[in-house]
Structure formats: structure tokens, C-alpha cells
Design a protein around this motif. Structure first.
Motif, PDB file in Angstrom:
ATOM      1  N   ILE A   1       0.847  -1.203   0.000  1.00 46.78           N
ATOM      2  CA  ILE A   1       0.000   0.000   0.000  1.00 46.78           C
ATOM      3  C   ILE A   1       0.879   1.248   0.000  1.00 46.78           C
ATOM      4  O   ILE A   1       0.665   2.172  -0.790  1.00 46.78           O
ATOM      5  CB  ILE A   1      -0.948   0.001   1.220  1.00 46.78           C
ATOM      6  N   ARG A   2       1.873   1.291   0.885  1.00 46.98           N
ATOM      7  CA  ARG A   2       2.753   2.454   0.993  1.00 46.98           C
ATOM      8  C   ARG A   2       3.484   2.706  -0.323  1.00 46.98           C
ATOM      9  O   ARG A   2       3.539   3.830  -0.823  1.00 46.98           O
ATOM     10  CB  ARG A   2       3.754   2.272   2.128  1.00 46.98           C
TER      11      ARG A   2
ATOM     12  N   GLN B   1       1.013   3.957  -3.046  1.00 46.35           N
ATOM     13  CA  GLN B   1       0.601   5.332  -2.779  1.00 46.35           C
ATOM     14  C   GLN B   1       1.741   6.309  -3.032  1.00 46.35           C
ATOM     15  O   GLN B   1       1.540   7.383  -3.596  1.00 46.35           O
ATOM     16  CB  GLN B   1       0.109   5.473  -1.332  1.00 46.35           C
ATOM     17  N   SER B   2       2.935   5.943  -2.647  1.00 43.67           N
ATOM     18  CA  SER B   2       4.102   6.812  -2.870  1.00 43.67           C
ATOM     19  C   SER B   2       4.339   7.026  -4.356  1.00 43.67           C
ATOM     20  O   SER B   2       4.681   8.135  -4.780  1.00 43.67           O
ATOM     21  CB  SER B   2       5.341   6.211  -2.207  1.00 43.67           C
TER      22      SER B   2
ATOM     23  N   VAL C   1       2.033   6.983  -6.703  1.00 44.16           N
ATOM     24  CA  VAL C   1       0.984   7.887  -7.179  1.00 44.16           C
ATOM     25  C   VAL C   1       1.329   9.327  -6.805  1.00 44.16           C
ATOM     26  O   VAL C   1       1.205  10.241  -7.622  1.00 44.16           O
ATOM     27  CB  VAL C   1      -0.400   7.487  -6.606  1.00 44.16           C
TER      28      VAL C   1
ATOM     29  N   MET D   1      -4.920   3.997   4.306  1.00 42.12           N
ATOM     30  CA  MET D   1      -3.850   4.199   3.338  1.00 42.12           C
ATOM     31  C   MET D   1      -2.880   5.279   3.794  1.00 42.12           C
ATOM     32  O   MET D   1      -1.679   5.156   3.566  1.00 42.12           O
ATOM     33  CB  MET D   1      -4.384   4.460   1.935  1.00 42.12           C
TER      34      MET D   1
ATOM     35  N   ARG E   1       1.002   4.652   4.363  1.00 43.26           N
ATOM     36  CA  ARG E   1       1.956   5.481   3.643  1.00 43.26           C
ATOM     37  C   ARG E   1       2.975   6.097   4.606  1.00 43.26           C
ATOM     38  O   ARG E   1       4.122   6.304   4.243  1.00 43.26           O
ATOM     39  CB  ARG E   1       1.210   6.575   2.870  1.00 43.26           C
TER      40      ARG E   1
END
Length: 180
Positions: free
Chosen positions: A18-19, A22-23, A25, A96, A100
């Protein structure tokens, strides 16, 4: 907001995925902020009865009202999906952001309660058919300290589209066409 204390847990492989996603994005958006803007189109069709078949991309859902309102209870009501969107959006946003930032939230539980004036739905009385009040409660199972949890939740809510849609005015318009 309630904090349930558990023994310390290190970052899981799932939180790492997830991290990292997200990073990536965040970096793409920072590189070209214009790419962060989008428009999604969702369509609905109500034929015989009150059931509405809704489609967005590869996903679909059936919305209906109960028999007491003249529907067939073929699916949850539109209000169910509105509250589900808020619960899901808030829970996902909180989880999230924690992932993150490398803070382990074992789980996030959300409850959404909405008060209505049902008379207004039928044009009876002087009330408004919009929800009167909505309460969102967030329960988090984590070993993180309360001030860290509060900070993550506050920031997640400040960035959450459907939580913000509850309280912020927005430009909403409708067009009508008639087929004969």
C-alpha cells in the motif's frame, strides 16, 4: 474516535505494498499535477418498477427501494450506497495514509449514522429532504499513540472526497432531455 490498544506490530507486507503504491501515485502527481484531475461517469437506468441498474466501467450495482415504498427490494437503497461510500472512503483513506506513513493500523472500523426528515422526501411540511445530520465514528485498532492516530485521521478526513462532500457545498447541476 476510539483507540483499541494491541501489542506492537511491525509493518506487514500488505502495508508495504500500500505504501509503495501510494508513494508512486504521489510522485506521479507531483511530477505532473494536471494528471490528478479526472472525471468519472456513472450511469443509471430505471425501467419497470423502481430498481436502478447502475454501471461505472466494469462495475455494476442494483439499487431499489423496499416493498413499503413500492420497490421490489432487488438491492439496497441509494442511501445505503451513499453511506457505504462514506464508510468505505473514510476507512480506506485513514488506512492508506497510516500505511503510507509507516504507522500500523490493524483495522479501521467506521460507522455512519444519518438522520432524515422523511416527510420532506414526499414534499410534506417545510423541511428539507437532504440529510439533517450525519455522524461518522472511527474505531482504530493500533499500537500507535493517540496523538499520532489523531493526526493521521484529521489529515485523512481533510483529503477525503466523500467525507468532504458531506459538509462542503459543491457545484451540482442537472440536465433533462425527453425522448418520445
Amino acid at each position: 474516535m476510539t483507540y483499541l490498544q494491541t501489542p506492537p506490530v511491525t509493518e506487514t507486507a500488505r502495508d508495504r505494498v500500500i505504501r509503495e503504491a501510494q508513494s508512486a501515485v504521489v510522485e506521479r502527481i507531483r511530477a505532473d499535477p494536471a494528471k490528478a484531475r479526472s472525471t468519472l461517469r456513472t450511469t443509471g437506468h430505471v425501467g419497470e418498477g423502481l430498481a436502478c441498474e447502475v454501471v461505472q466501467g466494469p462495475f455494476s450495482a442494483t439499487l431499489d427501494l423496499g416493498k413499503g415504498m413500492g420497490g421490489d427490494a432487488a438491492g439496497p437503497s441509494p442511501g445505503f450506497f451513499a453511506r457505504a461510500a462514506i464508510a468505505g472512503c473514510v476507512g480506506i483513506a485513514v488506512k492508506m495514509l497510516a500505511a503510507r506513513e509507516g504507522v500500523r493500523f490493524n483495522c479501521v472500523d467506521i460507522a455512519v449514522e444519518t438522520d432524515f426528515d422523511d416527510a420532506a422526501l414526499f414534499g410534506i411540511g417545510g423541511g428539507n429532504a437532504a440529510p439533517v445530520r450525519t455522524r461518522v465514528s472511527i474505531d482504530i485498532d493500533t499500537d500507535a499513540q493517540g496523538d499520532i492516530v489523531e493526526s493521521i485521521v484529521d489529515r485523512a478526513l481533510a483529503m477525503d472526497p466523500w467525507f468532504l462532500a458531506l459538509g462542503n457545498a459543491q457545484d451540482v447541476s442537472a440536465t433533462v432531455s425527453v425522448a418520445r
